[in-house]
Design an enzyme around this catalytic site. Structure first.
Site, PDB file in Angstrom:
ATOM      1  N   LYS A   1     -10.175  -5.596  -5.662  1.00  0.00           N
ATOM      2  CA  LYS A   1     -10.924  -4.218  -5.870  1.00  0.00           C
ATOM      3  C   LYS A   1      -9.817  -3.349  -6.725  1.00  0.00           C
ATOM      4  CE  LYS A   1     -13.305  -4.629  -1.814  1.00  0.00           C
ATOM      5  NZ  LYS A   1     -13.233  -4.343  -0.335  1.00  0.00           N
TER       6      LYS A   1
ATOM      7  N   LYS B   1       0.840  -1.024  -0.001  1.00  0.00           N
ATOM      8  CA  LYS B   1      -0.071   0.052  -0.074  1.00  0.00           C
ATOM      9  C   LYS B   1       0.929   1.195   0.072  1.00  0.00           C
ATOM     10  CE  LYS B   1      -4.138  -1.955   0.456  1.00  0.00           C
ATOM     11  NZ  LYS B   1      -5.171  -2.018  -0.542  1.00  0.00           N
TER      12      LYS B   1
ATOM     13  N   LYS C   1      -4.006 -11.999  -7.068  1.00  0.00           N
ATOM     14  CA  LYS C   1      -5.323 -12.055  -6.309  1.00  0.00           C
ATOM     15  C   LYS C   1      -6.286 -11.123  -6.931  1.00  0.00           C
ATOM     16  CE  LYS C   1      -5.659  -9.627  -2.594  1.00  0.00           C
ATOM     17  NZ  LYS C   1      -5.567  -9.045  -1.271  1.00  0.00           N
TER      18      LYS C   1
END
Ligand code: AMP
Ligand code: TRP
Length: 329
Positions: free
Chosen positions: A200, A116, A197
């Site tokens: 979103k 992130k 994976k």
């Protein structure tokens, strides 16, 4: 609180729920809830969503949206304690105590943080770094011993175990170490790129959202990447088989498809439309429930308010005992 072992899990309020979330975690939340073997506590973890710079209006909408998706997917407020994380201030309070025993070096190891931080280079805030401590507090404030999540959360639950151990070593035995509970598909892969994976973050082509229309589902499945590498089996075909198996309870038919796949004889032209139909019919009742809930946002708010009050009662008791243990007067 009843005498059953406590289960806690949460989901962020960032965009739409997809079948990866559903099959990797949420479907299992519902099964565990309905087993009658546990005290189940489920939360929309809105404070975690704040760690990325999400606009105000979008955040508020996402919170309600996720709450409705969870109720539609089968979270039952009669059977589970269901609430919004920020409605129970004890989560933040316990986080601070855990902050004071968790080594920075442990948090620096977290792969989600590293990913992130790369993704949001201009907003590497303290909350993003401390995210796993808040998650540990979510679990421990209910003294939960099991946490149903997908594979990507294993490292965070491990950190929660470390936090429990450190607390117990320093202030005396109090927390039990929580374990993860996985489903058969703890890591569903992206439809358009099976090396990654389903998420979103990869955009709508990578996932099937819980509220995708039959046309969208057919389109996404027909375009799903299968096996690459000169006819050799990659992950894409297996991923589609996993999807099929999770939605269909017929062992005979899934075994047949698995064998065809193994022998390189799976006919995608036939299999893909079948898979799309299976997903369409599995999601239909969930989508219908969701539409009913949308007509009644006051009911949803009332459920969340009542859930928070039940959650708070348990969390407040933990914080009282924690403060005594720690020496806060
Ligand atoms: P999140 O949307 O990141 O808050 O994730 C909610 C839950 O879904 C967590 O338990 C995740 O581990 C799980 N999850 C997310 N993506 C996947 C995936 N592709 N496969 C399986 N489980 C997933
Ligand atoms: N970090 C989890 C995720 O990204 C969400 C989460 C927050 C969670 N707190 C939790 C999951 C506590 C289980 C238990 O999916």
């Amino acid at each position: 609180m009843n005498n059953h072992p406590t289960i806690f899990s949460g989901i962020k309020a960032t965009g739409k729920m997809h079948v990866g979330n559903y099959l990797g975690a949420i479907k299992n939340w519902v099964t565990l809830q309905n087993s009658g073997q546990y005290q189940t506590i489920y939360s929309v973890v809105d404070l975690h969503s704040l760690t990325i710079g999400i606009p105000k209006k979008e955040l508020s909408e996402n919170i309600m949206d996720m709450a409705m998706d969870l109720l539609a997917a089968g979270v039952d407020p009669e059977k589970s304690i269901f609430f919004i994380q920020s409605h129970v201030k004890e989560h933040a309070e316990l986080t601070w105590i855990l902050n004071c025993i968790l080594p920075v070096a442990e948090l620096e190891k977290m792969t989600q943080y590293k990913d992130k931080a790369k993704q949001h280079k201009d907003n590497i805030n303290m909350g993003l770094f401390d995210y796993p401590a808040l998650m540990a507090a979510d679990i421990l404030v209910y003294r939960a011993t099991a946490v149903p999540v997908g594979e990507d959360q294993e490292q965070h639950v491990e950190l929660a175990r470390k936090a429990a151990r450190k607390f117990n070593n320093r202030w005396g035995q109090y927390f039990e170490e929580p374990a993860t509970i996985r489903t058969k598909t703890p890591r569903l892969m992206a439809l358009n790129d099976p090396s990654k994976k389903m998420s979103k973050d990869l955009g709508p082509k990578s996932y099937i959202a819980m509220n995708d229309s039959p046309e969208e589902i057919k389109d996404k499945i027909s375009k799903a990447v299968t096996d690459t590498g000169g006819g050799k089996h990659g992950n894409g075909g297996k991923n589609l088989l996993d999807l099929f198996e999770m939605f269909v309870d017929d062992e005979q038919i899934t075994t047949k498809f698995r064998e065809d796949y193994k022998n390189g004889e799976l006919q995608y032209a036939k299999f893909k439309p079948m898979l799309a139909n299976v997903i369409i019919s599995a999601l239909k009742p969930i989508q219908e429930r969701r539409r009913e809930l949308e007509k009644n946002p006051d009911y949803v708010l009332e459920v969340l308010r009542a859930g928070a009050s039940r959650a708070r009662a348990i969390a407040a008791e933990t914080m009282k005992e924690v403060k005594e243990k720690v020496g806060l007067i």
